[in-house]
Design a protein around this motif. Sequence first.
Motif, short mmCIF file in Angstrom:
data_model
loop_
_atom_site.label_atom_id
_atom_site.label_comp_id
_atom_site.label_asym_id
_atom_site.label_seq_id
_atom_site.Cartn_x
_atom_site.Cartn_y
_atom_site.Cartn_z
N LEU A 1 -4.07 -2.03 6.00
CA LEU A 1 -4.27 -0.51 5.94
C LEU A 1 -4.10 0.00 7.50
O LEU A 1 -3.67 1.37 7.51
CB LEU A 1 -5.75 -0.16 5.47
CG LEU A 1 -6.04 1.43 5.37
CD1 LEU A 1 -5.13 1.92 4.18
CD2 LEU A 1 -7.31 1.30 4.75
N ASN B 1 -1.67 5.94 -4.35
CA ASN B 1 -2.24 5.96 -2.70
C ASN B 1 -1.71 7.17 -2.28
O ASN B 1 -2.29 7.93 -1.23
CB ASN B 1 -1.53 4.71 -1.97
CG ASN B 1 -2.50 3.55 -2.33
OD1 ASN B 1 -3.70 3.59 -2.89
ND2 ASN B 1 -2.00 2.39 -2.13
N GLY C 1 -9.36 1.25 7.97
CA GLY C 1 -8.79 0.00 8.19
C GLY C 1 -9.57 -1.00 9.01
O GLY C 1 -9.94 -2.14 8.87
N TYR D 1 0.74 -1.29 0.05
CA TYR D 1 -0.14 0.16 -0.14
C TYR D 1 0.89 1.35 0.00
O TYR D 1 0.46 2.25 -0.68
CB TYR D 1 -0.79 -0.10 1.18
CG TYR D 1 -1.84 1.06 1.35
CD1 TYR D 1 -3.22 1.18 0.48
CD2 TYR D 1 -1.61 2.27 2.11
CE1 TYR D 1 -4.03 2.36 0.60
CE2 TYR D 1 -2.53 3.49 2.10
CZ TYR D 1 -3.59 3.53 1.58
OH TYR D 1 -4.25 4.56 1.66
N LEU E 1 -6.87 6.71 7.93
CA LEU E 1 -6.19 5.50 7.26
C LEU E 1 -6.61 4.44 8.26
O LEU E 1 -7.15 3.11 7.98
CB LEU E 1 -4.88 5.12 6.86
CG LEU E 1 -4.68 6.54 5.64
CD1 LEU E 1 -3.04 6.24 5.70
CD2 LEU E 1 -5.34 5.97 4.49
N SER F 1 -0.45 0.56 7.82
CA SER F 1 0.26 1.72 7.07
C SER F 1 -0.28 3.03 7.80
O SER F 1 0.81 4.00 7.86
CB SER F 1 -0.62 1.62 5.58
OG SER F 1 -0.37 0.32 5.12
#
Length: 243
Positions: free
Chosen positions: A188, A16, A180, A10, A176, A191
């Motif tokens: 996610l 992204n 997620g 990701y 995010l 991340s």
Amino acid sequence: MSAFGEAVVYLNDPYNWTRPNGILDLLGVHLAISTVAVLAAMVVALPIGIALGTSGRGGGAIVVLSNVSRAVPTLALLTLFAVSPIGFGNRATTIALAVFAIPPILTNTFVGFRGVDADVREAARAMGMRRGQITARVDLPLALPLVMTGIRTAAVQVVATAGLAALVGGGGLGRLVNLGFGQQNYGLIISGAILIAGLALLTELVLVLVSWLLAPGPRRLPFLAPRSRSVAAPEPTASGVPL
């Protein structure tokens, strides 16, 4: 693929980062919220800390405020704001984070200015300096290391906590993590956590360099200073008490 592998994939996808409401957009909102919160806290805390520190009064109130602030979580303030006219969104998060950032800045500013030797002030006064000149040219340079420690502590805490804005309809990198959890996408979540942690570490590094540049006296690179056999002075903490 593991969750960490999904996070790497990701974060390595340029789309992204550059798409609308992508990482760069969320990063900009996150930095804006954090910067405004810290600056607002400085506007409130620095004058009060300087006034109390130079007068030597209010130490008990500062300690109580510092202890109470640690007992009240930011999420509780956001919940209270949600049922008040402040409401949801980035404004509520910024106010809550500013309240959260005031105690470490106020405490360290108070301790730093109170710790200036009274004989130094008296010598400056004997040289004809007025009160404002003594504060700006004598007290501030001597108290600056502690003041910057408080600002650095508050800034890192704010950057790390600003992700809570996503819980009240705000922006920032916390979206995010929130997204997620909603999608059960652990890659996610990781991340978002990596980005927030990295930004907090970068904030710490930048403010360490700023403290080094502003510190009076001869300068040495903070990470390349030669080792000395003498015992180094302990670094002050957010409460002003050495470790």
